[in-house]
Design an enzyme around this catalytic site. Structure first.
Site, short mmCIF file in Angstrom:
data_model
loop_
_atom_site.label_atom_id
_atom_site.label_comp_id
_atom_site.label_asym_id
_atom_site.label_seq_id
_atom_site.Cartn_x
_atom_site.Cartn_y
_atom_site.Cartn_z
N HIS A 185 46.46 18.28 -9.33
CA HIS A 185 46.75 18.38 -7.90
C HIS A 185 47.06 16.95 -7.44
CE1 HIS A 185 43.75 21.63 -8.49
NE2 HIS A 185 44.33 22.26 -7.49
N ASP B 28 43.93 15.01 -6.69
CA ASP B 28 43.00 14.64 -7.77
C ASP B 28 43.38 13.29 -8.32
OD1 ASP B 28 42.62 17.47 -7.86
OD2 ASP B 28 43.87 17.63 -9.65
C1 XUL Z 1 40.73 27.53 -7.91
C2 XUL Z 1 41.79 27.30 -8.92
C3 XUL Z 1 42.66 26.11 -8.69
C4 XUL Z 1 44.08 26.29 -9.11
C5 XUL Z 1 44.98 25.16 -8.75
O1 XUL Z 1 39.98 28.66 -8.12
O2 XUL Z 1 41.90 28.02 -9.87
O3 XUL Z 1 42.09 25.03 -9.35
O4 XUL Z 1 44.18 26.51 -10.48
O5 XUL Z 1 44.95 24.84 -7.41
#
Ligand code: XUL
Ligand code: CO
Length: 435
Positions: free
Chosen positions: A100, A103
């Site tokens: 992300h 992150d």
């Molecule tokens: C949350 C989840 C996230 C997604 C990406 O449950 O799975 O980490 O994979 O945003």
């Protein structure tokens, strides 16, 4: 400087090895059904869990020991984490990673400062990708942590937040594209509601579709060719999330004419939270030619939330790999370990045990799935179960060449049908022959 200096690159030592820091089943260059395991699995490390998950829970603070991290939310710390992450990927033979935006780099005081931070860290990610040959499986924007998104990003009631979310996704798409990302994921943890008393569902869904159409326009504009993935999840953190399961996502994509540009990223623990098996979710996606990628983890039967545990259940990995092999392997997707250690497993070395276990569980699942396919009895039983549709009146149904009138005539003139056994227990025994 090495963050994991006591840990050597994990080697394949075969099923008889007693070394907890060795692969017993994942042998990257071993060929299964004409492809190497590495090509079939396309394992990815998740930046948020490996580098940023302090292992807090709603009742207690983080426990993870991260000696390489000064715990500061500065740009310098963000830059310094990058080599640690790539050392981790290298030592585990994880060929891909996912992140992300927030992150990898910190939010700044303004959006443009946040964008600059992200660019700076992307320079570092690019440098280490080039040095190591690791690839970005997908990137995404975090539209769920900051309080501005507490009521949604693309489904917020506030147009100012909507614009901010669009700007953040635009930037995350650019960075994903720049880093050669193979796909881009949308997970809508806040795209849903807490109560319908204050929610105009129709308006929010229209806004979400607008958001996706604008993302498609922008993807074309910058020449990003990878697919978009939607990652279904029924709830948590919202009470209800619009992308609740594969079927709901596919229906939304069809309703708003978006199917061409989207596939699904299916996560095991999200499937079970939706009250489905992972196999069900994968099958629904595959039937629509929309299985893009997998977030590999598992839930806990005794806990009702998204525990994101590392996959260890061989039945489950076998079922998943049966689906992946049936589809002929991944195109752009892979197996991303969206999984975290238990709060009790706080040592850096636990990160290694966790991933080794997950990779071996999938490698075993792959070998078992390939053996079941080679044996052929499971496929034959499935084929035979529908054999009355292969000829005669059944074939006419499948060809669309009959009518209620003709079927009535057929039923009136034939003896009472005797349906054959489904043989579930026999098939369960058959699977167990291979496990
Ligand atoms: C949350 C989840 C996230 C997604 C990406 O449950 O799975 O980490 O994979 O945003
Ligand atoms: Co996920």
């Amino acid at each position: 400087m090495s963050a994991f200096k006591d840990i050597q690159t994990i080697q394949y030592e075969g099923p008889k090895s007693k070394n907890p820091l060795a692969f017993k089943h994942y042998n990257p260059d071993e060929v299964v059904e004409g492809k190497t395991m590495r090509e079939l699995m396309r394992f990815a490390g998740a930046y948020w869990h490996v580098m940023r998950n302090e292992l807090a829970d709603p009742f207690g603070q983080g426990t993870a020991d991260m000696p390489w991290d000064d715990g500061k939310n500065t740009l310098q710390t963000a830059v310094d984490r990058v080599p640690v992450f790539f050392e981790f990927l290298e030592k585990l033979s994880l060929d891909y990673y996912c992140f992300h935006d927030r992150d990898v780099s910190p939010e700044g005081a303004t959006l443009s400062e946040s964008n600059k931070n992200l660019d700076r860290v992307a320079d570092e990610l690019e440098k280490f990708q080039n040095q190591t040959g690791k690839k970005l499986l997908w990137g995404t924007a975090c539209l769920f942590i900051d309080p501005r998104y507490s009521q949604g990003g693309a489904t917020t009631p506030d147009a100012n937040v909507y614009a901010y979310a669009a700007a953040q996704v635009k930037k995350a798409m650019e960075v994903t594209h720049r880093l050669g990302g193979l796909g881009y994921t949308f997970w809508g943890g806040r795209e849903g509601y807490s109560t319908l008393m204050n929610t105009d569902m129709k308006r929010e869904l229209d806004h979400l579709a607008r958001f996706f159409h604008m993302a498609v326009d922008y993807k074309k504009e910058i020449g990003f060719e990878g697919p978009f993935y939607i990652e279904p999840k029924p709830r948590e953190p919202s009470t209800h999330q619009y992308d609740s399961d594969s079927a709901a996502c596919l229906n939304f994509l069809r309703e708003y004419d978006l199917t061409e540009h989207f596939k699904l990223n299916i996560e095991t623990n999200h499937a079970t939270l939706a009250g489905h098996t992972m196999q069900h979710e994968l099958t629904v996606a595959m039937n629509a030619d929309a299985l893009g990628s997998i977030d590999a983890n598992r839930g806990d039967e005794l806990i009702g939330w998204d525990t994101d545990q590392f996959p260890t259940d061989i039945y489950q990995t076998t079922e998943i790999m049966l689906c992946v092999l049936k589809m002929g392997g991944f195109q752009t997707g892979g197996l991303n370990f969206d999984a975290k250690r238990r709060r009790e497993s706080h040592d850096p070395i636990d990160l290694f045990y966790a991933h080794i276990g997950g990779m071996d569980a999938f490698a075993r699942g792959l070998k078992i799935a390939a053996a079941i396919r080679e044996d052929g009895r499971l496929a034959e039983a499935l084929q035979n179960r529908y054999s009355t549709f292969d000829s005669g009146i059944g074939a006419k149904v499948e060809e669309g060449n009959t009518s209620f009138k003709e079927l009535e005539e057929y039923a009136l003139n034939n003896p009472e049908p005797k349906v054959a056994s489904g043989r579930q227990e026999m098939l369960e025994n058959l699977i167990n022959e291979f496990i």
